[in-house]
Design a protein around this motif. Structure first.
Motif, mmCIF file in Angstrom:
data_model
loop_
_atom_site.group_PDB
_atom_site.id
_atom_site.type_symbol
_atom_site.label_atom_id
_atom_site.label_comp_id
_atom_site.label_asym_id
_atom_site.label_seq_id
_atom_site.Cartn_x
_atom_site.Cartn_y
_atom_site.Cartn_z
ATOM 1 N N GLU A 298 0.822 -1.214 0.000
ATOM 2 C CA GLU A 298 0.000 0.000 0.000
ATOM 3 C C GLU A 298 0.854 1.260 0.000
ATOM 4 O O GLU A 298 0.528 2.252 -0.670
ATOM 5 C CB GLU A 298 -0.936 0.002 1.215
ATOM 6 C CG GLU A 298 -2.038 -1.053 1.154
ATOM 7 C CD GLU A 298 -2.815 -1.145 2.451
ATOM 8 O OE1 GLU A 298 -2.368 -0.538 3.453
ATOM 9 O OE2 GLU A 298 -3.861 -1.822 2.467
ATOM 10 N N ARG A 299 1.976 1.231 0.729
ATOM 11 C CA ARG A 299 2.817 2.423 0.866
ATOM 12 C C ARG A 299 3.910 2.502 -0.191
ATOM 13 O O ARG A 299 4.597 3.509 -0.309
ATOM 14 C CB ARG A 299 3.419 2.473 2.272
ATOM 15 C CG ARG A 299 2.357 2.504 3.357
ATOM 16 C CD ARG A 299 2.920 2.496 4.758
ATOM 17 N NE ARG A 299 3.577 3.749 5.119
ATOM 18 C CZ ARG A 299 3.982 4.049 6.354
ATOM 19 N NH1 ARG A 299 3.790 3.181 7.336
ATOM 20 N NH2 ARG A 299 4.565 5.197 6.602
ATOM 21 N N GLY A 300 4.083 1.410 -0.939
ATOM 22 C CA GLY A 300 5.022 1.435 -2.039
ATOM 23 C C GLY A 300 6.472 1.204 -1.683
ATOM 24 O O GLY A 300 7.342 1.212 -2.559
ATOM 25 N N SER A 301 6.770 0.988 -0.412
ATOM 26 C CA SER A 301 8.152 0.769 0.014
ATOM 27 C C SER A 301 8.162 0.138 1.399
ATOM 28 O O SER A 301 7.274 0.394 2.223
ATOM 29 C CB SER A 301 8.921 2.094 0.048
ATOM 30 O OG SER A 301 10.194 1.933 0.645
ATOM 31 N N ALA A 302 9.197 -0.658 1.654
ATOM 32 C CA ALA A 302 9.337 -1.263 2.974
ATOM 33 C C ALA A 302 9.958 -0.308 3.980
ATOM 34 O O ALA A 302 9.850 -0.523 5.189
ATOM 35 C CB ALA A 302 10.190 -2.528 2.879
ATOM 36 N N VAL A 303 10.605 0.748 3.504
ATOM 37 C CA VAL A 303 11.355 1.636 4.401
ATOM 38 C C VAL A 303 10.477 2.224 5.500
ATOM 39 O O VAL A 303 10.798 2.092 6.692
ATOM 40 C CB VAL A 303 12.069 2.741 3.602
ATOM 41 C CG1 VAL A 303 12.713 3.752 4.552
ATOM 42 C CG2 VAL A 303 13.134 2.130 2.697
ATOM 43 N N PRO A 304 9.351 2.892 5.182
ATOM 44 C CA PRO A 304 8.550 3.463 6.279
ATOM 45 C C PRO A 304 7.913 2.407 7.170
ATOM 46 O O PRO A 304 7.716 2.635 8.366
ATOM 47 C CB PRO A 304 7.492 4.291 5.543
ATOM 48 C CG PRO A 304 7.387 3.671 4.188
ATOM 49 C CD PRO A 304 8.770 3.201 3.866
ATOM 50 N N VAL A 305 7.611 1.246 6.611
ATOM 51 C CA VAL A 305 6.975 0.183 7.401
ATOM 52 C C VAL A 305 7.973 -0.398 8.400
ATOM 53 O O VAL A 305 7.666 -0.554 9.585
ATOM 54 C CB VAL A 305 6.426 -0.917 6.475
ATOM 55 C CG1 VAL A 305 5.790 -2.040 7.304
ATOM 56 C CG2 VAL A 305 5.408 -0.343 5.500
ATOM 57 N N VAL A 306 9.172 -0.714 7.934
ATOM 58 C CA VAL A 306 10.203 -1.233 8.826
ATOM 59 C C VAL A 306 10.565 -0.181 9.865
ATOM 60 O O VAL A 306 10.753 -0.491 11.055
ATOM 61 C CB VAL A 306 11.444 -1.660 8.023
ATOM 62 C CG1 VAL A 306 12.613 -1.987 8.960
ATOM 63 C CG2 VAL A 306 11.126 -2.863 7.140
ATOM 64 N N ALA A 307 10.655 1.078 9.435
ATOM 65 C CA ALA A 307 10.978 2.156 10.374
ATOM 66 C C ALA A 307 9.939 2.259 11.481
ATOM 67 O O ALA A 307 10.276 2.468 12.653
ATOM 68 C CB ALA A 307 11.089 3.484 9.625
ATOM 69 N N ASP A 308 8.670 2.108 11.128
ATOM 70 C CA ASP A 308 7.607 2.157 12.138
ATOM 71 C C ASP A 308 7.763 1.031 13.153
ATOM 72 O O ASP A 308 7.563 1.233 14.359
ATOM 73 C CB ASP A 308 6.232 2.070 11.477
ATOM 74 C CG ASP A 308 5.829 3.360 10.782
ATOM 75 O OD1 ASP A 308 6.487 4.391 11.024
ATOM 76 O OD2 ASP A 308 4.867 3.334 9.985
ATOM 77 N N HIS A 309 8.100 -0.151 12.672
ATOM 78 C CA HIS A 309 8.294 -1.280 13.592
ATOM 79 C C HIS A 309 9.464 -1.008 14.535
ATOM 80 O O HIS A 309 9.355 -1.218 15.753
ATOM 81 C CB HIS A 309 8.558 -2.570 12.802
ATOM 82 C CG HIS A 309 7.326 -3.236 12.294
ATOM 83 N ND1 HIS A 309 6.649 -2.812 11.182
ATOM 84 C CD2 HIS A 309 6.638 -4.321 12.747
ATOM 85 C CE1 HIS A 309 5.599 -3.582 10.972
ATOM 86 N NE2 HIS A 309 5.573 -4.509 11.906
ATOM 87 N N LEU A 310 10.565 -0.522 14.005
ATOM 88 C CA LEU A 310 11.731 -0.284 14.852
ATOM 89 C C LEU A 310 11.492 0.864 15.809
ATOM 90 O O LEU A 310 11.922 0.824 16.974
ATOM 91 C CB LEU A 310 12.956 0.009 13.968
ATOM 92 C CG LEU A 310 13.390 -1.127 13.028
ATOM 93 C CD1 LEU A 310 14.566 -0.683 12.173
ATOM 94 C CD2 LEU A 310 13.747 -2.377 13.826
ATOM 95 N N ARG A 311 10.790 1.897 15.337
ATOM 96 C CA ARG A 311 10.538 3.062 16.188
ATOM 97 C C ARG A 311 9.680 2.701 17.388
ATOM 98 O O ARG A 311 9.855 3.247 18.481
ATOM 99 C CB ARG A 311 9.862 4.160 15.364
ATOM 100 C CG ARG A 311 9.658 5.470 16.127
ATOM 101 C CD ARG A 311 8.973 6.515 15.254
ATOM 102 N NE ARG A 311 9.743 6.802 14.051
ATOM 103 C CZ ARG A 311 9.318 6.558 12.819
ATOM 104 N NH1 ARG A 311 8.120 5.992 12.628
ATOM 105 N NH2 ARG A 311 10.064 6.849 11.780
ATOM 106 N N THR A 312 8.742 1.808 17.202
ATOM 107 C CA THR A 312 7.835 1.425 18.291
ATOM 108 C C THR A 312 8.321 0.216 19.074
ATOM 109 O O THR A 312 7.611 -0.298 19.934
ATOM 110 C CB THR A 312 6.431 1.145 17.731
ATOM 111 O OG1 THR A 312 6.518 0.138 16.713
ATOM 112 C CG2 THR A 312 5.825 2.410 17.135
ATOM 113 N N GLY A 313 9.541 -0.265 18.751
ATOM 114 C CA GLY A 313 10.101 -1.381 19.505
ATOM 115 C C GLY A 313 9.540 -2.733 19.141
ATOM 116 O O GLY A 313 9.734 -3.704 19.876
ATOM 117 N N ARG A 314 8.857 -2.819 17.993
ATOM 118 C CA ARG A 314 8.310 -4.100 17.563
ATOM 119 C C ARG A 314 9.308 -4.820 16.669
ATOM 120 O O ARG A 314 10.021 -4.188 15.907
ATOM 121 C CB ARG A 314 7.002 -3.905 16.791
ATOM 122 C CG ARG A 314 5.835 -3.395 17.617
ATOM 123 C CD ARG A 314 4.646 -3.098 16.713
ATOM 124 N NE ARG A 314 4.914 -1.958 15.847
ATOM 125 C CZ ARG A 314 4.271 -1.717 14.704
ATOM 126 N NH1 ARG A 314 3.362 -2.586 14.260
ATOM 127 N NH2 ARG A 314 4.562 -0.656 13.972
#
Length: 437
Positions: A298-314
């Motif tokens: 949906e977002r067109g890239s893994a970068v923001p998705v992975v960043a969200d996981h790391l930012r929230t400690g997931r």
């Protein structure tokens, strides 16, 4: 033992004691980068050091990880070890009865691999059949559940219903156990509703293909998705089922062996395995990877998705496995098959993007949950489809371990608890505000 006085690894150690990254790496015998890889996999938890410089780790949790990974000499509290002739995991490969499991899964159907796991004999062309009485009971039970019920809910209920239709379920002889297994697995599949919520009674899967002749993967497909089945997709699903049959003493398999040790019948053994499988760290892990891949597309890239996981400690789903240094061989095998399916290309590219993006943070490789997510996303399946595939497949593995355990000394799995409560004698408790009678 290094750092015992400083880190509290002696008898007086407490859970509050913290280790620096360097101390943790030394205790595990790894590089500091690997410590953070353990964090990304969810095998260690970290806390920012006072002042925000670096991370600290719980000493007891580090020691537990050291025992599991074999990085140091095992202590008396190390994990139990069971003799088994079913699965060997060694050198980033795994074997069923000494034969490469990925080669078996590529070459043979799920039912054929299950027979090999159970008996050591290969029976080409074997198909499992659901008995009419057991299937009718299972379908009635499944169809009575609320509409929001998950697939594992339905499978658990189907197991119980099928058990009631088998008066010989208490016969634990190998022949009787195998007969129960060969009937239970197709019963589980055919009791599930069609994708979209249609009742399983008289469904089109039975009308389009005679259940006694159709392979299990072909019968499972319409329970997972409304998309038409093509041969490459059926082959990928069948291979996934065969790959997942067993993986040594995973948590659900240990639960199944405990039940078998108490001489529970095979249906109860499977129920025990299903109860553990539903956890997000086991069978349900592919659902988390499914949702992540959907978001990447949906977002067109893994970068923001992975960043969200790391930012929230997931942890990033679908990456890393404690038993493999490189890519999970089950994932590698499925990825190879999915590469030949045109509609899987976007989800497969998204999965590769996740791996590449996360590699900037930690050297993690794809595991089978990510591969299952590619299959489920590209085939229009629900997020829980991977869990369904996992549960149906692993039923055969639980039966294989039950057959082994029935031949062992009963009730041998009786660990001793380390009591940490108040020392007796203690006074009788009183109910606050009410006199004792």
């Amino acid at each position: 033992m290094k750092d015992q006085a400083a880190s509290g690894d002696g008898p007086g150690a407490t859970a509050a004691q913290r280790l620096s990254t360097r101390e943790t790496a030394e205790r595990l015998g790894v590089k500091p980068e690997t410590v953070y890889a353990y964090v990304s996999r969810g095998q260690l938890s970290s806390r920012r050091a006072p002042g925000g410089r670096g991370s600290t780790f719980d000493a007891a949790e580090v020691d537990a990880l050291a025992r599991r990974t074999g990085r140091r000499d095992p202590s008396p509290t190390a994990d139990l070890v069971f003799r088994t002739g079913i699965t060997l995991i060694e050198g980033d490969r795994y074997y069923f009865r000494g034969v490469d499991a990925t080669e078996l899964a590529r070459r043979y159907a799920y039912e054929e691999v299950a027979e090999w796991l159970w008996t050591g004999d290969l029976r080409p062309g074997i198909r499992f059949t659901a008995p009419d009485e057991a299937l009718a009971a299972a379908r009635r039970a499944v169809n009575a559940l609320p509409a929001h019920s998950g697939s594992t809910d339905r499978l658990r209920v189907a197991v119980i219903a099928a058990a009631t239709a088998d008066p010989l379920r208490f016969d634990l002889s190998p022949g009787a156990v195998l007969a129960s297994a060969r009937s239970l697995i197709p019963t589980l599949v055919e009791a599930l509703p069609l994708a979209g919520g249609t009742s399983s009674t008289g469904d089109v899967a039975d009308e389009e293909a005679d259940g006694s002749r159709a392979g299990l993967a072909r019968r499972l497909w319409p329970k997972l998705t409304a998309q038409p089945a093509d041969e490459p997709s059926i082959a990928a699903l069948d291979t996934a089922l065969a790959l997942l049959i067993d993986h040594d003493l995973a948590a659900s398999t240990l639960a199944a062996r405990v039940a078998a040790s108490a001489h529970a019948h095979p249906y109860a053994v499977v129920s025990a395995g299903l109860g553990v499988l539903e956890g997000p760290l086991h069978g349900a892990a592919s659902g988390l990877a499914h949702r992540m891949l959907t978001e990447v597309l949906e977002r067109g890239s893994a970068v923001p998705v992975v960043a969200d996981h790391l930012r929230t400690g997931r942890r990033v789903p679908g990456l890393g496995h404690r038993l493999y240094v490189s890519e999970d061989p089950r994932a590698r095998t499925l990825f190879d098959l999915l590469a030949d399916i045109p509609q899987a290309a976007p989800a497969l590219a998204a999965a590769r993007d996740v791996v590449t993006t996360t590699a900037r943070h930690a050297p993690l490789h794809a595991n089978v949950d990510l591969a299952l997510a590619v299959l489920s996303v590209s085939s229009g399946m629900a997020a829980e489809a991977g869990e369904t595939v996992f549960a149906v497949s692993r039923t055969a593995g639980w039966i294989a371990h039950a057959l082994e355990e029935y031949g062992e000394r009963p009730l041998r799995m009786r660990p001793t608890g380390q009591y940490g409560g108040p020392r007796p004698p203690q006074p009788l408790p009183t109910v606050t505000g009410e006199p004792l009678r």
